[in-house]
Structure formats: C-alpha cells, structure tokens
Design a protein around this motif. Structure first.
Motif, PDB file in Angstrom:
ATOM      1  N   ASP A   1      42.347  51.595  48.426  1.00  0.00           N
ATOM      2  CA  ASP A   1      42.576  52.557  47.357  1.00  0.00           C
ATOM      3  C   ASP A   1      44.065  52.889  47.264  1.00  0.00           C
ATOM      4  O   ASP A   1      44.734  53.057  48.274  1.00  0.00           O
ATOM      5  N   ARG A   2      44.528  53.047  46.045  1.00  0.00           N
ATOM      6  CA  ARG A   2      45.904  53.484  45.798  1.00  0.00           C
ATOM      7  C   ARG A   2      45.853  54.691  44.871  1.00  0.00           C
ATOM      8  O   ARG A   2      45.110  54.680  43.890  1.00  0.00           O
ATOM      9  N   TRP A   3      46.666  55.706  45.206  1.00  0.00           N
ATOM     10  CA  TRP A   3      46.736  56.925  44.391  1.00  0.00           C
ATOM     11  C   TRP A   3      48.050  56.999  43.631  1.00  0.00           C
ATOM     12  O   TRP A   3      49.101  56.581  44.155  1.00  0.00           O
ATOM     13  N   GLY A   4      47.979  57.537  42.428  1.00  0.00           N
ATOM     14  CA  GLY A   4      49.195  57.821  41.682  1.00  0.00           C
ATOM     15  C   GLY A   4      49.872  59.080  42.196  1.00  0.00           C
ATOM     16  O   GLY A   4      49.341  59.783  43.058  1.00  0.00           O
ATOM     17  N   GLN A   5      51.057  59.366  41.648  1.00  0.00           N
ATOM     18  CA  GLN A   5      51.850  60.497  42.136  1.00  0.00           C
ATOM     19  C   GLN A   5      51.369  61.827  41.573  1.00  0.00           C
ATOM     20  O   GLN A   5      51.749  62.880  42.082  1.00  0.00           O
ATOM     21  N   GLY A   6      50.549  61.783  40.565  1.00  0.00           N
ATOM     22  CA  GLY A   6      50.030  63.005  39.952  1.00  0.00           C
ATOM     23  C   GLY A   6      50.835  63.427  38.741  1.00  0.00           C
ATOM     24  O   GLY A   6      52.059  63.243  38.696  1.00  0.00           O
ATOM     25  N   THR A   7      50.148  63.984  37.762  1.00  0.00           N
ATOM     26  CA  THR A   7      50.804  64.514  36.569  1.00  0.00           C
ATOM     27  C   THR A   7      50.176  65.861  36.230  1.00  0.00           C
ATOM     28  O   THR A   7      48.951  66.014  36.271  1.00  0.00           O
ATOM     29  N   GLN A   8      51.019  66.834  35.925  1.00  0.00           N
ATOM     30  CA  GLN A   8      50.549  68.193  35.687  1.00  0.00           C
ATOM     31  C   GLN A   8      50.012  68.335  34.271  1.00  0.00           C
ATOM     32  O   GLN A   8      50.664  67.942  33.299  1.00  0.00           O
ATOM     33  N   VAL A   9      48.827  68.913  34.176  1.00  0.00           N
ATOM     34  CA  VAL A   9      48.244  69.288  32.892  1.00  0.00           C
ATOM     35  C   VAL A   9      48.038  70.800  32.913  1.00  0.00           C
ATOM     36  O   VAL A   9      47.358  71.319  33.810  1.00  0.00           O
ATOM     37  N   THR A  10      48.632  71.484  31.963  1.00  0.00           N
ATOM     38  CA  THR A  10      48.501  72.936  31.860  1.00  0.00           C
ATOM     39  C   THR A  10      47.957  73.289  30.491  1.00  0.00           C
ATOM     40  O   THR A  10      48.532  72.898  29.469  1.00  0.00           O
ATOM     41  N   VAL A  11      46.842  74.009  30.491  1.00  0.00           N
ATOM     42  CA  VAL A  11      46.210  74.430  29.247  1.00  0.00           C
ATOM     43  C   VAL A  11      46.352  75.950  29.155  1.00  0.00           C
ATOM     44  O   VAL A  11      45.741  76.688  29.920  1.00  0.00           O
ATOM     45  N   SER A  12      47.188  76.388  28.225  1.00  0.00           N
ATOM     46  CA  SER A  12      47.488  77.816  28.131  1.00  0.00           C
ATOM     47  C   SER A  12      47.995  78.142  26.730  1.00  0.00           C
ATOM     48  O   SER A  12      48.658  77.320  26.095  1.00  0.00           O
ATOM     49  N   SER A  13      47.688  79.339  26.292  1.00  0.00           N
ATOM     50  CA  SER A  13      48.211  79.809  25.008  1.00  0.00           C
ATOM     51  C   SER A  13      49.510  80.578  25.215  1.00  0.00           C
ATOM     52  O   SER A  13      50.124  81.040  24.251  1.00  0.00           O
TER      53      SER A  13
ATOM     54  N   GLY B   1      51.012  63.861  30.963  1.00  0.00           N
ATOM     55  CA  GLY B   1      50.704  65.262  31.205  1.00  0.00           C
ATOM     56  C   GLY B   1      51.606  66.191  30.422  1.00  0.00           C
ATOM     57  O   GLY B   1      52.548  65.756  29.759  1.00  0.00           O
ATOM     58  N   GLY B   2      51.308  67.481  30.487  1.00  0.00           N
ATOM     59  CA  GLY B   2      52.140  68.457  29.807  1.00  0.00           C
ATOM     60  C   GLY B   2      51.423  69.756  29.573  1.00  0.00           C
ATOM     61  O   GLY B   2      50.363  70.023  30.160  1.00  0.00           O
ATOM     62  N   LEU B   3      52.011  70.562  28.696  1.00  0.00           N
ATOM     63  CA  LEU B   3      51.468  71.859  28.326  1.00  0.00           C
ATOM     64  C   LEU B   3      50.803  71.753  26.963  1.00  0.00           C
ATOM     65  O   LEU B   3      51.409  71.227  26.008  1.00  0.00           O
ATOM     66  N   VAL B   4      49.585  72.262  26.886  1.00  0.00           N
ATOM     67  CA  VAL B   4      48.842  72.205  25.618  1.00  0.00           C
ATOM     68  C   VAL B   4      48.054  73.487  25.454  1.00  0.00           C
ATOM     69  O   VAL B   4      47.649  74.112  26.451  1.00  0.00           O
ATOM     70  N   GLN B   5      47.830  73.869  24.221  1.00  0.00           N
ATOM     71  CA  GLN B   5      47.040  75.064  23.952  1.00  0.00           C
ATOM     72  C   GLN B   5      45.548  74.778  24.098  1.00  0.00           C
ATOM     73  O   GLN B   5      45.118  73.627  23.937  1.00  0.00           O
TER      74      GLN B   5
END
Length: 118
Positions: free
Chosen positions: A106-118, A9-13
């Motif tokens: 079922d097993r869930w992951g911890q989650g990862t943030q995805v941010t789409v912003s300019s 995950g991360g920040l992307v334009q």
C-alpha cells in the motif's frame, strides 16, 4: 517506488463541490484497488470510497449519493467527485493505492485539506 500526488482540496461553502485527484507515478506492474480516506481533527482515519481495478466501488454510508469515485487506468489516476458537501466532510483526505510490483504493498498520498464552511 511509487509516488502519489494529490490535488483538488480547498475551502468550499456547504452545498458546494470539489474534485480530488491522485496521480501515481514510478515503477510498478499495476495498480490494484485505489481509494480515498479522510481524517478529521481528533478522529481516526476512515474510509470514504474505494474502487477496484475492474471498476467496482464501495462507499461509506455517510457519503453515498454525494461522492463518486472513479479512476483512469491510462493515467494511473483516481478521482473523488464530492457534491453537496457538508461541514462534517471537513478533513484531510488521503488517497491510498495497492501497488503490484515485485511485491504487493500500500502507498499513501500526502493528504489534501478539504474545508467546508460558510
């Protein structure tokens, strides 16, 4: 027990790409369906894409043609390639795995943030 580790995950334009990974480890017989879900602030968790053990895929209409789910059974890993990202794709992304051990669960992951912003 099965542990899931998500990454990517991360920040992307807007218009950019990201690749999420979710690796499973632990004690199990096999991993059946694997998938990605997401939850944006103030919204319910929603399905993004799933893939069966045989490779059959299913996508939310909002991501069709932009996202691709795949899996590497030898590595017990599921991937989500996200292209042409839009601001509305911003969310916490969770992987989900249907584990077959002595029982199926079922097993869930911890989650990862995805941010789409300019």
């Amino acid at each position: 027990q099965v542990q899931l580790v998500e990454s990517g995950g991360g920040l992307v334009q807007p218009g950019g790409s990201l690749r999420l990974s979710c690796a499973a480890s632990g004690s199990f017989f096999s991993l059946n369906a694997m998938g990605w879900y997401r939850q944006a602030p103030g919204k319910q968790r929603e399905l993004v894409a799933t893939i069966t053990s045989g490779g059959g895929t299913n996508y939310a209409d909002s991501v069709k043609g932009r996202f691709t789910i795949s899996r590497d059974n030898a590595k017990n890993t599921v991937y989500l390639q996200m292209n042409s990202l839009k601001p509305e794709d911003t969310a916490v992304y969770y992987c989900n795995v249907r584990v077959l051990a002595f029982i199926e669960y079922d097993r869930w992951g911890q989650g990862t943030q995805v941010t789409v912003s300019s």
